[in-house]
Design an enzyme around this catalytic site. Structure first.
Site, mmCIF file in Angstrom:
data_model
loop_
_atom_site.group_PDB
_atom_site.id
_atom_site.type_symbol
_atom_site.label_atom_id
_atom_site.label_comp_id
_atom_site.label_asym_id
_atom_site.label_seq_id
_atom_site.Cartn_x
_atom_site.Cartn_y
_atom_site.Cartn_z
ATOM 1 C CE1 TYR A 52 -3.103 -3.203 0.944
ATOM 2 C CE2 TYR A 52 -4.015 -1.589 -0.574
ATOM 3 C CZ TYR A 52 -4.030 -2.851 -0.020
ATOM 4 O OH TYR A 52 -4.971 -3.762 -0.437
ATOM 5 C CD GLN A 85 -15.405 -2.102 -8.512
ATOM 6 O OE1 GLN A 85 -15.305 -3.281 -8.202
ATOM 7 N NE2 GLN A 85 -15.479 -1.701 -9.767
ATOM 8 C CG ASN A 86 -10.680 3.080 -9.074
ATOM 9 O OD1 ASN A 86 -10.685 1.864 -9.249
ATOM 10 N ND2 ASN A 86 -10.935 3.949 -10.045
ATOM 11 C CG ASP A 88 -7.347 6.407 -7.782
ATOM 12 O OD1 ASP A 88 -7.319 5.437 -8.560
ATOM 13 O OD2 ASP A 88 -8.211 7.313 -7.863
ATOM 14 C CG HIS A 103 -13.646 -1.883 -2.777
ATOM 15 N ND1 HIS A 103 -13.469 -2.360 -4.059
ATOM 16 C CD2 HIS A 103 -14.739 -2.516 -2.292
ATOM 17 C CE1 HIS A 103 -14.415 -3.259 -4.312
ATOM 18 N NE2 HIS A 103 -15.206 -3.362 -3.255
ATOM 19 C CB CYS A 130 -3.553 4.130 16.774
ATOM 20 S SG CYS A 130 -5.128 4.961 17.038
ATOM 21 C CB SER A 171 -12.524 -6.820 -14.808
ATOM 22 O OG SER A 171 -12.420 -7.064 -13.405
HETATM 23 C C1 BV8 Z 1 -17.448 -9.252 0.636
HETATM 24 C C2 BV8 Z 1 -9.323 -2.846 -2.303
HETATM 25 C C3 BV8 Z 1 -18.798 -10.225 2.277
HETATM 26 C C4 BV8 Z 1 -7.985 -3.433 -2.211
HETATM 27 C C5 BV8 Z 1 -10.572 -4.547 -3.426
HETATM 28 C C6 BV8 Z 1 -16.970 -16.319 -5.059
HETATM 29 C C7 BV8 Z 1 -17.957 -15.800 -5.874
HETATM 30 C C8 BV8 Z 1 -18.404 -14.492 -5.710
HETATM 31 C C9 BV8 Z 1 -17.861 -13.684 -4.719
HETATM 32 C C10 BV8 Z 1 -16.874 -14.203 -3.928
HETATM 33 C C11 BV8 Z 1 -16.426 -15.509 -4.081
HETATM 34 N N1 BV8 Z 1 -15.455 -15.725 -3.162
HETATM 35 C C12 BV8 Z 1 -15.283 -14.596 -2.431
HETATM 36 C C13 BV8 Z 1 -16.155 -13.677 -2.864
HETATM 37 C C14 BV8 Z 1 -16.328 -12.325 -2.351
HETATM 38 C C15 BV8 Z 1 -15.203 -11.433 -2.847
HETATM 39 C C16 BV8 Z 1 -15.063 -11.499 -4.346
HETATM 40 O O1 BV8 Z 1 -15.875 -10.947 -5.077
HETATM 41 N N2 BV8 Z 1 -13.996 -12.193 -4.787
HETATM 42 C C17 BV8 Z 1 -13.748 -12.320 -6.219
HETATM 43 C C18 BV8 Z 1 -12.226 -12.382 -6.444
HETATM 44 C C19 BV8 Z 1 -14.439 -13.590 -6.708
HETATM 45 N N3 BV8 Z 1 -15.602 -10.093 -2.460
HETATM 46 C C20 BV8 Z 1 -15.263 -9.636 -1.246
HETATM 47 O O2 BV8 Z 1 -14.581 -10.249 -0.454
HETATM 48 C C21 BV8 Z 1 -15.859 -8.283 -0.870
HETATM 49 N N4 BV8 Z 1 -16.450 -8.406 0.416
HETATM 50 O O3 BV8 Z 1 -17.934 -9.957 -0.213
HETATM 51 O O4 BV8 Z 1 -17.831 -9.249 1.926
HETATM 52 C C22 BV8 Z 1 -19.127 -10.027 3.691
HETATM 53 C C23 BV8 Z 1 -20.435 -10.260 4.077
HETATM 54 C C24 BV8 Z 1 -20.766 -10.081 5.387
HETATM 55 C C25 BV8 Z 1 -19.802 -9.681 6.302
HETATM 56 C C26 BV8 Z 1 -18.494 -9.451 5.891
HETATM 57 C C27 BV8 Z 1 -18.147 -9.628 4.572
HETATM 58 C C28 BV8 Z 1 -14.792 -7.222 -0.754
HETATM 59 C C29 BV8 Z 1 -14.119 -7.019 -2.081
HETATM 60 C C30 BV8 Z 1 -13.207 -5.818 -1.992
HETATM 61 C C31 BV8 Z 1 -11.761 -6.254 -2.152
HETATM 62 N N5 BV8 Z 1 -10.941 -5.053 -2.273
HETATM 63 N N6 BV8 Z 1 -9.916 -3.391 -3.503
HETATM 64 C C32 BV8 Z 1 -7.057 -2.702 -3.114
HETATM 65 O O5 BV8 Z 1 -7.500 -1.947 -3.990
HETATM 66 O O6 BV8 Z 1 -5.855 -2.931 -2.919
HETATM 67 S S1 BV8 Z 1 -10.985 -5.328 -4.883
HETATM 68 C C33 BV8 Z 1 -10.117 -4.652 -6.202
HETATM 69 O O7 BV8 Z 1 -10.344 -5.466 -7.362
HETATM 70 C C34 BV8 Z 1 -10.657 -3.328 -6.658
HETATM 71 O O8 BV8 Z 1 -11.040 -2.491 -5.621
HETATM 72 C C35 BV8 Z 1 -11.824 -3.677 -7.531
HETATM 73 O O9 BV8 Z 1 -12.999 -3.683 -6.787
HETATM 74 C C36 BV8 Z 1 -11.566 -5.085 -7.901
HETATM 75 C C37 BV8 Z 1 -11.657 -5.307 -9.389
HETATM 76 O O10 BV8 Z 1 -10.853 -4.403 -9.971
HETATM 77 P P1 BV8 Z 1 -11.360 -3.496 -11.193
HETATM 78 O O11 BV8 Z 1 -11.556 -2.139 -10.639
HETATM 79 O O12 BV8 Z 1 -12.509 -4.091 -11.924
HETATM 80 O O13 BV8 Z 1 -10.050 -3.552 -12.040
HETATM 81 P P2 BV8 Z 1 -9.599 -4.710 -13.015
HETATM 82 O O14 BV8 Z 1 -8.121 -4.590 -13.204
HETATM 83 O O15 BV8 Z 1 -10.155 -6.018 -12.555
HETATM 84 O O16 BV8 Z 1 -10.346 -4.330 -14.367
HETATM 85 C C38 BV8 Z 1 -10.013 -3.115 -15.015
HETATM 86 C C39 BV8 Z 1 -10.970 -2.978 -16.177
HETATM 87 O O17 BV8 Z 1 -10.710 -1.731 -16.816
HETATM 88 C C40 BV8 Z 1 -10.792 -4.067 -17.224
HETATM 89 O O18 BV8 Z 1 -12.064 -4.540 -17.620
HETATM 90 C C41 BV8 Z 1 -10.104 -3.339 -18.389
HETATM 91 O O19 BV8 Z 1 -10.543 -3.826 -19.643
HETATM 92 C C42 BV8 Z 1 -10.584 -1.915 -18.196
HETATM 93 N N7 BV8 Z 1 -9.650 -0.904 -18.673
HETATM 94 C C43 BV8 Z 1 -8.287 -0.954 -18.654
HETATM 95 N N8 BV8 Z 1 -7.792 0.199 -19.180
HETATM 96 C C44 BV8 Z 1 -8.859 0.979 -19.519
HETATM 97 C C45 BV8 Z 1 -10.034 0.282 -19.203
HETATM 98 N N9 BV8 Z 1 -11.264 0.788 -19.423
HETATM 99 C C46 BV8 Z 1 -11.327 2.015 -19.980
HETATM 100 N N10 BV8 Z 1 -10.246 2.752 -20.302
HETATM 101 C C47 BV8 Z 1 -9.000 2.259 -20.103
HETATM 102 N N11 BV8 Z 1 -7.926 2.993 -20.470
#
Ligand code: BV8
Length: 224
Positions: A52, A85-86, A88, A103, A130, A171
């Site tokens: 981070y 979700q970002n 930044d 997030h 803290c 994504s």
């Molecule tokens: C929760 C902070 C429950 C950290 C992040 C199985 C099935 C379904 C769900 C789950 C499962 N197993 C576990 C889960 C739940 C899990 C989850 O979804 N896992 C996934 C991997 C399957 N989710 C969680 O754990 C969430 N919490 O469910 O809690 C709960 C219930 C009760 C009580 C307690 C808890 C929490 C999820 C949050 C995790 N933290 N971020 C950090 O940033 O360091 S996630 C992180 O990845 C991001 O924040 C973002 O949300 C996520 C995805 O990233 P994207 O933003 O989509 O970026 P990515 O690179 O993937 O895609 C970029 C896109 O942009 C692409 O499509 C690309 O084509 C496009 N692009 C690129 N360049 C450009 C562009 N578009 C336009 N212009 C460009 N130039």
């Protein structure tokens, strides 16, 4: 018109910030899901702080782009709920006045002992104390995998009353954010996806605009 916009890492890509899945989410040979978790922080806080600190420095050196600025301008003309979700601060530095960081934010710190939140220093490590309780239990104020995203009640309510839902630069692989389009669609909103290529939930959208955010977002926003 009531609009809800959800942004992801893709909107900050042209500002030079890495997305998660372009390089299949690897960082120092760790998968994101292995670094952005409470277990990773408990196991190796120094590694998580290093991850981070690097993201915080990258965000500080990045500049908002035309897509961030177009959304800020859109909020001056319509009832816009901007959810990101970002972690930044490019939406804010691009002029947005109310941003929902579901997030968390890399520029904020959270005390794992007492829950106090404060503005994060440029670098944190496992000795960072803290300011409220003095414990060396500082963590980034970020929602990790397995943790509950912030402001969900506000987000669900906005999706239920939206006329238009747009997902930009995400994504669609992480829930609950990836499920927002279904919620908005069930509530009668027109759903549009603006992305560089298809996402995991593209089939849920009525409309798709394909291209880089700095080109397609300003044109789309200007037409509303
Ligand atoms: C929760 C902070 C429950 C950290 C992040 C199985 C099935 C379904 C769900 C789950 C499962 N197993 C576990 C889960 C739940 C899990 C989850 O979804 N896992 C996934 C991997 C399957 N989710 C969680 O754990 C969430 N919490 O469910 O809690 C709960 C219930 C009760 C009580 C307690 C808890 C929490 C999820 C949050 C995790 N933290 N971020 C950090 O940033 O360091 S996630 C992180 O990845 C991001 O924040 C973002 O949300 C996520 C995805 O990233 P994207 O933003 O989509 O970026 P990515 O690179 O993937 O895609 C970029 C896109 O942009 C692409 O499509 C690309 O084509 C496009 N692009 C690129 N360049 C450009 C562009 N578009 C336009 N212009 C460009 N130039």
């Amino acid at each position: 018109m009531r609009i809800v916009v959800l942004t992801g890492a893709g909107i900050s890509a042209e500002s030079g910030l890495r997305t998660f899945r372009a390089e299949d989410g690897l960082w120092e040979e760790h998968r994101l899901e292995d670094v952005a978790t409470p277990e990773a922080y408990a196991r190796d806080p120094a590694l998580v702080h290093r991850f981070y600190n690097a993201r915080r420095a990258a965000a500080a050196h990045a500049q908002p782009n035309a897509a961030h600025e177009a959304l800020a301008a859109l909020a001056e003309r319509h009832d816009l709920t901007l959810v990101t979700q970002n972690v930044d601060d490019l939406h804010e530095r691009g002029g947005a006045r109310h941003v929902i960081h579901m997030h968390g934010q890399v520029n904020r710190a959270l005390c794992a002992a007492c829950g106090h939140r404060w503005d994060a220093p440029a670098e944190m490590d496992s000795a960072t104390e803290c300011p409220a309780c003095g414990s060396a239990a500082a963590r980034p104020d970020i929602v990790w995998f397995g943790e509950m995203p912030y402001h969900m009640d506000e987000i669900w309510a906005a999706l239920e009353r939206a006329d238009l839902f747009a997902a930009i630069g995400t994504s669609g692989q992480v829930y609950p954010a990836a499920g927002f389009v279904q919620h908005a669609r069930r509530s009668g909103a027109h759903c549009v996806e603006l992305n560089l290529d298809r996402s995991a939930v593209s089939r849920e959208f009525h409309e798709h605009l394909i291209g880089p955010a700095t080109r397609i977002v300003p044109d789309w926003a200007a037409g509303l």
